[in-house]
Design a protein around this motif. Structure first.
Motif, PDB file in Angstrom:
ATOM      1  N   ARG A  52       0.799  -1.223   0.000  1.00 29.55           N
ATOM      2  CA  ARG A  52       0.000   0.000   0.000  1.00 29.55           C
ATOM      3  C   ARG A  52       0.835   1.278   0.000  1.00 29.55           C
ATOM      4  NH1 ARG A  52      -3.360   0.691   5.120  1.00 29.55           N
ATOM      5  NH2 ARG A  52      -1.614   1.970   5.739  1.00 29.55           N
ATOM      6  N   VAL A  55       1.876   2.350  -3.509  1.00 28.67           N
ATOM      7  CA  VAL A  55       0.752   2.853  -4.302  1.00 28.67           C
ATOM      8  C   VAL A  55       0.328   4.234  -3.816  1.00 28.67           C
ATOM      9  CG1 VAL A  55      -1.661   2.434  -4.924  1.00 28.67           C
ATOM     10  CG2 VAL A  55      -0.038   0.548  -4.924  1.00 28.67           C
ATOM     11  N   GLN A  58       2.872   6.804  -4.994  1.00 28.90           N
ATOM     12  CA  GLN A  58       2.693   7.074  -6.415  1.00 28.90           C
ATOM     13  C   GLN A  58       1.468   7.953  -6.650  1.00 28.90           C
ATOM     14  OE1 GLN A  58       2.606   2.994  -7.659  1.00 28.90           O
ATOM     15  NE2 GLN A  58       4.729   3.035  -8.341  1.00 28.90           N
ATOM     16  N   SER A  59       0.394   7.703  -5.913  1.00 30.99           N
ATOM     17  CA  SER A  59      -0.818   8.505  -6.100  1.00 30.99           C
ATOM     18  C   SER A  59      -0.615   9.953  -5.648  1.00 30.99           C
ATOM     19  CB  SER A  59      -2.007   7.883  -5.364  1.00 30.99           C
ATOM     20  OG  SER A  59      -1.900   8.097  -3.975  1.00 30.99           O
ATOM     21  N   SER A  72       4.934  -4.602  -3.425  1.00 33.25           N
ATOM     22  CA  SER A  72       5.728  -3.543  -4.070  1.00 33.25           C
ATOM     23  C   SER A  72       6.382  -4.036  -5.351  1.00 33.25           C
ATOM     24  CB  SER A  72       6.799  -3.013  -3.117  1.00 33.25           C
ATOM     25  OG  SER A  72       6.198  -2.353  -2.033  1.00 33.25           O
ATOM     26  N   THR A  75       3.688  -3.560  -7.891  1.00 32.27           N
ATOM     27  CA  THR A  75       3.144  -2.224  -8.157  1.00 32.27           C
ATOM     28  C   THR A  75       4.196  -1.196  -8.546  1.00 32.27           C
ATOM     29  OG1 THR A  75       3.250  -1.633  -5.811  1.00 32.27           O
ATOM     30  CG2 THR A  75       1.184  -2.601  -6.604  1.00 32.27           C
TER      31      THR A  75
END
Length: 125
Positions: A52, A55, A58-59, A72, A75
Motif C-alpha cells: 500500500r 501505491v 505514487q498517487s 511492491s 506495483t
C-alpha cells in the motif's frame, strides 16, 4: 518495534542526519505526510500482500523506493514508476537513496527538488 526505532534514531544522530531524516509516529493525515516528503521509502523485510505505501506514494506523485518483495514488486516498475532495492540489504537501499535517480528517472510528475534530497520521512508500517 520501539527498540528498532530507537536504534534508527541513534544512527541518525550519530551520522548527523537529524535535519534530513524525520521519524513520523502515527499520522492521521497521510496525504499531508506524503506531500511534505521528498521521497518515500518502504523498507519491508517481509512480503506485504499489496504494498500500500508504494501505491499511496505514487498517487501523491512522490518517488517511491521500495524493497523488492511482496506487493511492491508488483506495483513498482523499477526505474520507471519508482525504485526497488534488495530487501533486507542496507547497502542496496542506501545506494538508491544517495543518488538523484529517484528524481531523474521517475515516470511520475513530482515537485522540483534540489540535487540531493533534503528530507527523508520514515513512516510507520
Amino acid at each position: 518495534r520501539e527498540l528498532y526505532k530507537k536504534k534508527l534514531i541513534r544512527l541518525t544522530e550519530q551520522y548527523r542526519l537529524i535535519n534530513q531524516v524525520k521519524f513520523i509516529d502515527h499520522c492521521k493525515d497521510m496525504a499531508l505526510a506524503y506531500k511534505v516528503s521528498d521521497i518515500v521509502v518502504s523498507a519491508s523485510i517481509e512480503p506485504e500482500a499489496f504494498g500500500r505505501v508504494a501505491v499511496e506514494a505514487q498517487s501523491m506523485e512522490r518517488p517511491i523506493i521500495a524493497s523488492n518483495i511482496g506487493g511492491s514488486k508488483e506495483t513498482v516498475i523499477d526505474e520507471k514508476t519508482g525504485f526497488l532495492f534488495d530487501s533486507n540489504n542496507a547497502k542496496s537501499l542506501s545506494k538508491k537513496i544517495s543518488t538523484n535517480e529517484p528524481v531523474r528517472l521517475c515516470n511520475i510528475k513530482i515537485k522540483p527538488t534540489p540535487k540531493k534530497f533534503t528530507n527523508v520521512s520514515v513512516l510507520p508500517a
